[in-house]
Design a protein around this motif. Structure first.
Motif, PDB file in Angstrom:
ATOM      1  N   VAL A 203       7.796  58.045 -57.882  1.00  0.00           N
ATOM      2  CA  VAL A 203       8.284  57.216 -58.979  1.00  0.00           C
ATOM      3  C   VAL A 203       9.790  57.384 -59.129  1.00  0.00           C
ATOM      4  N   GLY A 206      11.561  55.580 -56.319  1.00  0.00           N
ATOM      5  CA  GLY A 206      11.536  54.134 -56.481  1.00  0.00           C
ATOM      6  C   GLY A 206      12.549  53.635 -57.485  1.00  0.00           C
ATOM      7  N   ALA A 207      12.896  54.489 -58.460  1.00  0.00           N
ATOM      8  CA  ALA A 207      13.865  54.084 -59.482  1.00  0.00           C
ATOM      9  C   ALA A 207      15.292  54.481 -59.141  1.00  0.00           C
ATOM     10  N   ALA A 220      10.596  50.189 -54.434  1.00  0.00           N
ATOM     11  CA  ALA A 220      10.129  49.762 -55.748  1.00  0.00           C
ATOM     12  C   ALA A 220       8.616  49.556 -55.749  1.00  0.00           C
ATOM     13  N   PHE A 221       8.072  48.992 -54.663  1.00  0.00           N
ATOM     14  CA  PHE A 221       6.621  48.795 -54.588  1.00  0.00           C
ATOM     15  C   PHE A 221       5.897  50.140 -54.549  1.00  0.00           C
ATOM     16  N   THR A 222       6.415  51.063 -53.762  1.00  0.00           N
ATOM     17  CA  THR A 222       5.828  52.403 -53.717  1.00  0.00           C
ATOM     18  C   THR A 222       5.881  53.067 -55.091  1.00  0.00           C
ATOM     19  N   GLY A 223       7.009  52.921 -55.772  1.00  0.00           N
ATOM     20  CA  GLY A 223       7.117  53.480 -57.113  1.00  0.00           C
ATOM     21  C   GLY A 223       6.137  52.853 -58.081  1.00  0.00           C
ATOM     22  N   TRP A 224       5.906  51.544 -57.934  1.00  0.00           N
ATOM     23  CA  TRP A 224       4.948  50.860 -58.811  1.00  0.00           C
ATOM     24  C   TRP A 224       3.536  51.384 -58.579  1.00  0.00           C
ATOM     25  N   VAL A 225       3.141  51.542 -57.315  1.00  0.00           N
ATOM     26  CA  VAL A 225       1.813  52.083 -57.005  1.00  0.00           C
ATOM     27  C   VAL A 225       1.692  53.519 -57.525  1.00  0.00           C
ATOM     28  N   ARG A 227       3.309  54.846 -59.937  1.00  0.00           N
ATOM     29  CA  ARG A 227       3.287  54.830 -61.400  1.00  0.00           C
ATOM     30  C   ARG A 227       1.887  54.501 -61.930  1.00  0.00           C
ATOM     31  N   LEU A 228       1.190  53.566 -61.272  1.00  0.00           N
ATOM     32  CA  LEU A 228      -0.177  53.259 -61.679  1.00  0.00           C
ATOM     33  C   LEU A 228      -1.084  54.476 -61.530  1.00  0.00           C
ATOM     34  N   HIS A 231      -0.214  57.123 -64.125  1.00  0.00           N
ATOM     35  CA  HIS A 231      -0.735  56.783 -65.447  1.00  0.00           C
ATOM     36  C   HIS A 231      -2.218  57.149 -65.555  1.00  0.00           C
TER      37      HIS A 231
END
Length: 551
Positions: A203, A206-207, A220-225, A227-228, A231
């Motif tokens: 995360v 990715g940021a 960014a896509f890796t960070g989004w995955v 992050r999910l 969570h």
């Protein structure tokens, strides 16, 4: 079986259950990834056996296969990115065993008494806290996977504890921390922690800014995955760590429990003294390009002064006759200097190495090197801003001579001139701070050589932990006017700069600290009333019309 043993066993089982829940989340994510491939295998197997024939099913089979290949490739790329992401490592000063054999012996004896693995290494941090830190992430290139899993975590000790606490107190405070190595050695808990740390690092990657479009989109896509997944892991990870801490605390109750209760009072006292030392004493020095090289020794002086002033702290100084924990180090002065420099980097953002504009300062040199220099630098800045505003000098005969009278006459004038002056001071301070924090050659060289302990923290700007919020223009103006008054007192009334361990720079008149300057200065700055300050100057014997030496 005692109640403590039962509670410890229940806590350990609860932590393992939460760890397994985290690993199940990882397994479910893997199941989602391989589901298209499994469906494709079933469809092709059915076609090979003569079922689901025809052009429609052939199209479905190849479409599902294409989706499966894309999903597997994307998942592999995400998994590699998560595996290669470096979790943030706390900036610390490593302590080699040859440099602190007694400290390592104390920790190992403590681990033997607790029946847990001993930490693999010890490090110091400029903070009033202690914890275990796993530094065996799979992205490390110096260890194999098996070696990493069998390596115990690093014990991080707050450096103020070593200087303020006695040896027995330190052992009592470290007992519940060292007890945590037992949970770290459990394979399920260790795997769950590695999984969560990898997601957290992904995360952060990715940021991170500064990437081109070609690399920014996949990151960014890796960070989004990640992050999910993070969570979904949040509740289980928090509960797992809570259960681990509770288990370690219960295990440590059999070791110096009575002394640990008393030592916790010293933890709170050390935190109060350390915070006061950093914000009131060290921060002014850092802003002047000087870093106190004995901060940990200074916290002892600050807490001793606090004990003298505060009746609630009576009796704490009687402990100073016992052996301090810093005696467990072979070279405590070198360790103090290293942690002091790291504190300056973390809380102020100074360079990684000393230089002409970033030099160490001893406590004996603090009044002259920091306090007097701070006052005269701020007084000079105040007069530069007045010159830029076109404020006339107080002395017509010698307009180049800076005087306190010029400042007082301007602030006492009509029309609220303090606001404009405060804005000018704020802009001048911002420019000077920007120039001071610009990375110099020494800082760039250290970073390039990989010697900077903050490299593993990531690209976040320094300071990582600012001690104070940005000061307002009025606060800066009050500081600069007070500095001008102090310069006038030193030059015309025989006063001297001094150091107060709890309040920082101090004005000494006849050897005694004058702490009553703030109120008359604020009356002048905020209300434009010079009478309280004139009364104060007359009492001390300061001549506002006499010239003041500036930097």
């Amino acid at each position: 079986m005692s109640g403590i043993d039962v509670g410890e066993e229940l806590g350990a089982r609860a932590a393992q259950a939460r760890a397994l829940a985290l690993l199940r989340i990882r397994s479910r994510a893997l199941a989602v990834v391989i589901t298209p491939a499994a469906v494709a295998v079933v469809l092709f197997a059915a076609g090979a056996q003569g079922h689901l024939g025809g052009p429609v099913w052939d199209g479905v089979r190849w479409a599902v296969l294409g989706v499966a290949v894309v999903v597997l490739l994307v998942a592999a790329a995400v998994a590699v990115a998560i595996a290669r992401a470096r979790p943030a490592v706390s900036p610390t000063v490593p302590v080699a065993e040859e440099g602190a054999p007694d400290l390592y012996r104390l920790v190992r004896d403590l681990a033997d008494r607790l029946g847990v693995p001993a930490p693999s290494a010890i490090a110091l941090t400029p903070d009033c806290d202690s914890w275990l830190e796993d530094r065996t992430h799979r992205s490390g290139k110096s260890r194999t996977t098996a070696e990493a899993r069998n390596t115990a975590p690093v014990l991080v000790i707050g450096s103020p504890f070593l200087w303020w606490m006695r040896v027995a107190e330190l052992r009592a405070v470290l007992a519940p921390v060292v007890a945590g190595t037992d949970s770290s050695a459990h394979p399920d808990i260790a795997a769950a922690r590695r999984f969560v740390r990898g997601l957290d690092a992904a995360v952060a990657d990715g940021a991170a800014p500064g990437r081109g479009a070609l690399r920014a989109v996949p990151a960014a896509f890796t960070g989004w995955v990640a992050r999910l997944l993070l969570h979904a892991c949040r509740e289980h990870a928090a509960e797992m760590e809570r259960c681990v801490a509770a288990t370690a605390s219960m295990r440590a109750q059999g070791v110096d429990y009575a002394l640990r209760i008393a030592a916790q009072e010293q933890v709170g006292l050390a935190y109060a003294g350390w915070d006061r030392l950093l914000t009131r004493v060290a921060l002014p020095a850092w802003r002047m390009g000087r870093w106190p090289s004995r901060l940990d020794a200074g916290v002892v002086s600050a807490l001793t002064e606090l004990s003298r002033r505060d009746r609630l702290a009576d009796g704490f100084t009687s402990r100073l006759g016992e052996r301090p924990a810093c005696d467990l180090l072979e070279e405590p002065g070198i360790a103090d200097e290293a942690t002091s420099l790291l504190a300056a980097r973390l809380f102020h953002g100074g360079p990684a190495e000393s230089g002409p504009d970033w030099a160490p300062v001893d406590w004996q040199q603090y009044p002259d090197e920091v306090v007097d220099r701070k006052w005269r630098t701020e007084a000079a800045r105040l007069h530069r801003v007045l010159d830029a505003m076109g404020v006339p000098p107080a002395s017509v005969a010698d307009p180049a001579v800076p005087t306190l009278a010029r400042v007082m006459e301007h602030l006492a004038g009509p029309g609220g001139p303090g606001e404009e002056l405060a804005a000018g001071i704020g802009a001048a301070v911002a420019r000077d701070d920007a120039q001071a924090l610009a990375p110099g050659p020494a800082q760039q060289t250290a970073s390039a050589a990989g010697a900077d302990p903050l490299d593993l923290w990531g690209p976040d700007p320094l300071p990582l932990f600012p001690l104070q919020p940005p000061r307002t223009g009025t606060e800066l103006l009050a500081d600069h006017v007070a500095a001008m008054v102090c310069c006038a007192a030193v030059d015309t009334a025989g006063a001297a700069p001094g150091l107060d361990w709890l309040d920082g720079p101090a004005l000494l008149v006849d050897g005694e600290r004058r702490a009553d300057l703030a109120v008359p200065v604020l009356s002048l700055v905020e209300d434009g009333d010079p009478d309280p300050l004139r009364s104060w100057l007359a009492e001390v014997g300061v001549r506002s019309d006499k010239p003041v030496r500036l930097v």
